[in-house]
Write a protein that holds these residues in place. Structure first.
Motif, PDB file in Angstrom:
ATOM      1  N   SER A   1       7.393   2.797   7.054  1.00 18.82           N
ATOM      2  CA  SER A   1       7.429   1.744   6.036  1.00 18.82           C
ATOM      3  C   SER A   1       6.031   1.331   5.567  1.00 18.82           C
ATOM      4  O   SER A   1       5.898   0.596   4.595  1.00 18.82           O
ATOM      5  CB  SER A   1       8.197   0.518   6.544  1.00 18.82           C
ATOM      6  OG  SER A   1       7.428  -0.190   7.505  1.00 18.82           O
ATOM      7  N   PHE A   2       4.985   1.779   6.251  1.00 18.30           N
ATOM      8  CA  PHE A   2       3.613   1.485   5.853  1.00 18.30           C
ATOM      9  C   PHE A   2       3.133   2.591   4.920  1.00 18.30           C
ATOM     10  O   PHE A   2       3.256   3.775   5.245  1.00 18.30           O
ATOM     11  CB  PHE A   2       2.700   1.410   7.084  1.00 18.30           C
ATOM     12  CG  PHE A   2       2.957   0.216   7.956  1.00 18.30           C
ATOM     13  CD1 PHE A   2       2.306  -0.989   7.725  1.00 18.30           C
ATOM     14  CD2 PHE A   2       3.854   0.298   9.012  1.00 18.30           C
ATOM     15  CE1 PHE A   2       2.547  -2.087   8.531  1.00 18.30           C
ATOM     16  CE2 PHE A   2       4.105  -0.796   9.823  1.00 18.30           C
ATOM     17  CZ  PHE A   2       3.446  -1.996   9.586  1.00 18.30           C
ATOM     18  N   SER A   3       2.571   2.221   3.781  1.00 20.16           N
ATOM     19  CA  SER A   3       2.189   3.215   2.778  1.00 20.16           C
ATOM     20  C   SER A   3       1.129   4.192   3.281  1.00 20.16           C
ATOM     21  O   SER A   3       1.140   5.359   2.898  1.00 20.16           O
ATOM     22  CB  SER A   3       1.709   2.532   1.493  1.00 20.16           C
ATOM     23  OG  SER A   3       0.578   1.718   1.767  1.00 20.16           O
ATOM     24  N   SER A   4       0.230   3.756   4.144  1.00 18.42           N
ATOM     25  CA  SER A   4      -0.815   4.650   4.664  1.00 18.42           C
ATOM     26  C   SER A   4      -0.599   5.018   6.129  1.00 18.42           C
ATOM     27  O   SER A   4      -1.528   5.452   6.814  1.00 18.42           O
ATOM     28  CB  SER A   4      -2.190   4.005   4.483  1.00 18.42           C
ATOM     29  OG  SER A   4      -2.468   3.818   3.112  1.00 18.42           O
ATOM     30  N   GLY A   5       0.606   4.847   6.630  1.00 14.23           N
ATOM     31  CA  GLY A   5       0.945   5.273   7.991  1.00 14.23           C
ATOM     32  C   GLY A   5       0.063   4.682   9.066  1.00 14.23           C
ATOM     33  O   GLY A   5      -0.173   3.476   9.088  1.00 14.23           O
ATOM     34  N   VAL A   6      -0.474   5.544   9.944  1.00 17.91           N
ATOM     35  CA  VAL A   6      -1.255   5.061  11.086  1.00 17.91           C
ATOM     36  C   VAL A   6      -2.518   4.304  10.674  1.00 17.91           C
ATOM     37  O   VAL A   6      -2.999   3.454  11.415  1.00 17.91           O
ATOM     38  CB  VAL A   6      -1.611   6.194  12.080  1.00 17.91           C
ATOM     39  CG1 VAL A   6      -0.379   6.733  12.763  1.00 17.91           C
ATOM     40  CG2 VAL A   6      -2.415   7.278  11.435  1.00 17.91           C
ATOM     41  N   THR A   7      -3.034   4.577   9.488  1.00 25.82           N
ATOM     42  CA  THR A   7      -4.201   3.843   8.997  1.00 25.82           C
ATOM     43  C   THR A   7      -3.875   2.358   8.847  1.00 25.82           C
ATOM     44  O   THR A   7      -4.707   1.498   9.148  1.00 25.82           O
ATOM     45  CB  THR A   7      -4.674   4.420   7.649  1.00 25.82           C
ATOM     46  OG1 THR A   7      -4.956   5.808   7.824  1.00 25.82           O
ATOM     47  CG2 THR A   7      -5.902   3.706   7.133  1.00 25.82           C
TER      48      THR A   7
END
Length: 170
Positions: free
Chosen positions: A38-44
């Motif tokens: 659900s986070f647009s930049s994933g682990v970043t």
């Protein structure tokens, strides 16, 4: 000699009305979580820099919406990219957990060390017998048993949580 006094009331009669029901009722103020996807930049988006390495920016939670138990507090897990681990057969992945990439494909992990005492709430499976290499234990939510969310070697001091298999309190 006098006889000792005995109580004619049982332990359940001594508990005030409504207390047992309140204790057995599920908590309604569970933390809500987001999945990694659900986070647009994933682990970043879910990591931050601390002392020259990336750590978890949010509390890591059980991904089961009805549970939400805190597994790991902010800043405890170190972000590591390393090969995936086969934690269960691909056709047996629990519905609430995304499948892991096939080894040796790389994936992101939260490394927790040097002790399981770093966790807030984690469960361990019995040692698994494998064809080769060291034995491992699978990690799960200690409250609801959802897992595996990670793994560790039997007797090891490193515990690995799959970034894609935990929730994030954002």
């Amino acid at each position: 000699m006098s006889e000792p006094a005995t109580s004619s009331t049982s332990a359940s009669e001594q508990i005030p009305p409504g207390v047992m029901e309140a204790l057995l009722r599920p908590s309604t103020n569970r933390p809500s979580s987001r999945t990694l996807e659900s986070f647009s930049s994933g682990v970043t988006d879910v990591s931050m820099t601390e002392s020259d390495f990336q750590v978890n920016k949010y509390d890591l939670l059980c991904p089961r919406p009805e549970c939400g138990s805190i597994i790991l507090r902010i800043g405890v897990g170190k972000l590591v990219e390393k090969p995936s681990v086969q934690m269960e057969p691909a056709d047996r992945t629990p519905a609430l957990l995304p499948p892991m990439p096939e080894p040796p494909a790389a994936t992101h992990w939260w490394l927790v060390a040097p002790s399981p005492m770093e966790f807030e709430n984690i469960g361990f499976s019995k040692p698994l017998s494998g064809d080769a290499g060291p034995q491992m234990k699978l990690l799960s939510c200690a409250e609801c048993d959802l897992g595996p969310v990670g793994w560790s070697e039997v007797g090891g001091k490193e515990f690995w949580l799959a970034c894609s298999r935990v929730g994030y309190r954002a």
